[in-house]
Write an enzyme that holds these catalytic residues in place. Sequence first.
Site, PDB file in Angstrom:
ATOM      1  N   SER A 118      41.977  23.957  -4.643  1.00  0.00           N
ATOM      2  CA  SER A 118      40.695  23.487  -4.664  1.00  0.00           C
ATOM      3  C   SER A 118      40.084  23.276  -5.413  1.00  0.00           C
ATOM      4  O   SER A 118      39.758  24.372  -6.514  1.00  0.00           O
ATOM      5  CB  SER A 118      40.725  24.591  -3.329  1.00  0.00           C
ATOM      6  OG  SER A 118      38.970  24.229  -3.111  1.00  0.00           O
ATOM      7  N   TYR A 142      37.285  32.566  -1.341  1.00  0.00           N
ATOM      8  CA  TYR A 142      38.317  31.187  -1.223  1.00  0.00           C
ATOM      9  C   TYR A 142      39.052  30.414  -2.583  1.00  0.00           C
ATOM     10  O   TYR A 142      39.467  30.739  -2.859  1.00  0.00           O
ATOM     11  CB  TYR A 142      37.543  30.134   0.018  1.00  0.00           C
ATOM     12  CG  TYR A 142      38.295  28.913  -0.351  1.00  0.00           C
ATOM     13  CD1 TYR A 142      39.450  28.775   0.164  1.00  0.00           C
ATOM     14  CD2 TYR A 142      37.663  28.315  -0.593  1.00  0.00           C
ATOM     15  CE1 TYR A 142      40.197  28.395   0.365  1.00  0.00           C
ATOM     16  CE2 TYR A 142      38.641  26.662  -0.609  1.00  0.00           C
ATOM     17  CZ  TYR A 142      39.907  27.380  -0.175  1.00  0.00           C
ATOM     18  OH  TYR A 142      40.705  25.986   0.145  1.00  0.00           O
ATOM     19  N   LYS A 146      42.178  30.539  -4.823  1.00  0.00           N
ATOM     20  CA  LYS A 146      43.577  29.613  -4.942  1.00  0.00           C
ATOM     21  C   LYS A 146      43.333  30.024  -6.578  1.00  0.00           C
ATOM     22  O   LYS A 146      44.430  29.499  -7.054  1.00  0.00           O
ATOM     23  CB  LYS A 146      42.406  28.441  -4.873  1.00  0.00           C
ATOM     24  CG  LYS A 146      42.212  27.925  -3.093  1.00  0.00           C
ATOM     25  CD  LYS A 146      43.901  27.365  -2.948  1.00  0.00           C
ATOM     26  CE  LYS A 146      43.712  27.079  -1.473  1.00  0.00           C
ATOM     27  NZ  LYS A 146      45.175  26.870  -1.008  1.00  0.00           N
TER      28      LYS A 146
HETATM   29  N1  UFG Z   1      27.432  21.687   6.119  1.00  0.00           N
HETATM   30  C1  UFG Z   1      26.940  21.481   7.007  1.00  0.00           C
HETATM   31  N2  UFG Z   1      26.725  21.220   8.124  1.00  0.00           N
HETATM   32  C2  UFG Z   1      27.707  21.662   8.891  1.00  0.00           C
HETATM   33  C3  UFG Z   1      29.472  21.617   8.441  1.00  0.00           C
HETATM   34  C4  UFG Z   1      28.577  21.437   6.774  1.00  0.00           C
HETATM   35  O1  UFG Z   1      25.177  20.905   6.556  1.00  0.00           O
HETATM   36  O2  UFG Z   1      27.807  22.294  10.286  1.00  0.00           O
HETATM   37  C5  UFG Z   1      27.384  20.873   4.962  1.00  0.00           C
HETATM   38  C6  UFG Z   1      27.982  22.115   3.900  1.00  0.00           C
HETATM   39  O3  UFG Z   1      26.692  22.604   3.853  1.00  0.00           O
HETATM   40  C7  UFG Z   1      28.253  20.917   3.149  1.00  0.00           C
HETATM   41  C8  UFG Z   1      28.582  19.666   3.467  1.00  0.00           C
HETATM   42  O4  UFG Z   1      28.327  19.691   4.793  1.00  0.00           O
HETATM   43  O5  UFG Z   1      27.674  21.364   2.038  1.00  0.00           O
HETATM   44  C9  UFG Z   1      30.758  20.045   3.632  1.00  0.00           C
HETATM   45  O6  UFG Z   1      31.430  21.093   4.254  1.00  0.00           O
HETATM   46  P1  UFG Z   1      32.367  21.177   4.881  1.00  0.00           P
HETATM   47  O7  UFG Z   1      32.472  23.064   5.660  1.00  0.00           O
HETATM   48  O8  UFG Z   1      33.085  19.777   5.729  1.00  0.00           O
HETATM   49  O9  UFG Z   1      33.242  21.529   3.585  1.00  0.00           O
HETATM   50  P2  UFG Z   1      32.858  22.715   1.582  1.00  0.00           P
HETATM   51  O10 UFG Z   1      32.444  21.978   1.177  1.00  0.00           O
HETATM   52  O11 UFG Z   1      31.878  23.140   2.695  1.00  0.00           O
HETATM   53  O12 UFG Z   1      34.686  23.022   2.553  1.00  0.00           O
HETATM   54  C10 UFG Z   1      35.624  21.941   2.014  1.00  0.00           C
HETATM   55  C11 UFG Z   1      37.015  22.937   2.102  1.00  0.00           C
HETATM   56  C12 UFG Z   1      37.007  24.341   1.078  1.00  0.00           C
HETATM   57  C13 UFG Z   1      37.586  23.069   0.542  1.00  0.00           C
HETATM   58  C14 UFG Z   1      36.006  22.226  -0.006  1.00  0.00           C
HETATM   59  C15 UFG Z   1      36.120  21.754  -1.454  1.00  0.00           C
HETATM   60  O13 UFG Z   1      37.011  23.567   4.046  1.00  0.00           O
HETATM   61  O14 UFG Z   1      38.729  24.239   1.928  1.00  0.00           O
HETATM   62  O15 UFG Z   1      35.975  21.299   0.861  1.00  0.00           O
HETATM   63  O16 UFG Z   1      34.566  21.539  -1.139  1.00  0.00           O
HETATM   64  F1  UFG Z   1      37.532  24.391  -0.451  1.00  0.00           F
END
Ligand code: UFG
Length: 334
Positions: A118, A142, A146
Amino acid sequence: MKKRVLVIGGAGYIGSHMVLALQDAGYAVVVFDNLSRGFADAVGAVPLVEGDLRSPANLDACFSAGRFDLVMHFAALAYVGESVAHPELYYQNNVIGTLNLLAAMRKYRVNRIVFSSSCATYGEPEIVPIAESHSQRPINPYGRTKLIIEEALRDYSAAYAFQSISLRYFNAAGCDPKGRLGERHDPETHLIPLVLAEALRVRTGNAPEKTTLKVFGDDFSTQDGSCVRDYIHVADLCRAHLLAAERLFADKSVGCEFFNLANGSGFSVFDVINVCREITGQPINYQLVSRRAGDPAVLVGTADKAAEVLGWKPEIITLAEIVETHWRWICGDK
Ligand code: UFG
């Protein structure tokens, strides 16, 4: 004879798309999954061994039942927020579970693995776009789990002639373009599925102002204050895995390699909401709340190394195309 691939976590979102891609490419596939986060019906007609990586006995039962030429490992817990709240779960499953898997592979003489790593291994980027040579200082458990496995794979390759390719995904998104499978998580925490679920809620007659969609912070140092991510379509991720597998089969001198799988463009949370409004034609409202623990402001990568070495380039590159595959799937349109 068909090459046989064991897909660990093949009932999950990316794993199940991979099972389809492997079958389409002519591989024989077996899935190992504990179904804690995945769905048995996502595996289709492929044999499913229900088992847990934390159990060496479960792994023995799987490996002793058939020969495998290569393992693809998708079975990680992957919620940043959950990893901050419950690190033990993450170290047990992602680290101890994977070490058990590597032990079983050694025992049954399977020495090729494609590992789902990741961009969370990089932490807060110092240089954007992030290349593989960027320092790796993860800011959440997390990402640390990894990184620990990436390092173990380097040591296993030096000591035991293990061949591994670790693929550092940026934000996986979208659904099978042929409409056979989609992105499903329980609970759902990912941005695109949540925004599109809100659009569907409104489309089916519910009041837009009653939204439960949350935007986690608008005070990051980005153009519009919300987090920026690099969204990469799941079908492109799967194609990269096929190329990685072919590379491991073709070249015994490949020891341990690492590649980013990224689109190279960053989109903010508000960009995602706007594109979803355009694709769905629905008004999408949200509540602005405080930051979520463990979220870096910007994660955008470069996949130049994957282009050069694996011959891989993403094909579904606009956010609109990515969102459209998901919207079609949740609307039930093929
Ligand atoms: N977000 C919101 N509201 C939500 C969900 C997410 O504002 O309801 C924001 C988060 O704060 C983040 C962005 O949208 O800024 C993307 O969030 P995601 O949960 O879709 O994805 P993440 O970036 O947190 O994580 C995902 C995977 C991880 C991986 C990561 C790499 O879940 O396993 O991408 O960036 F490591």
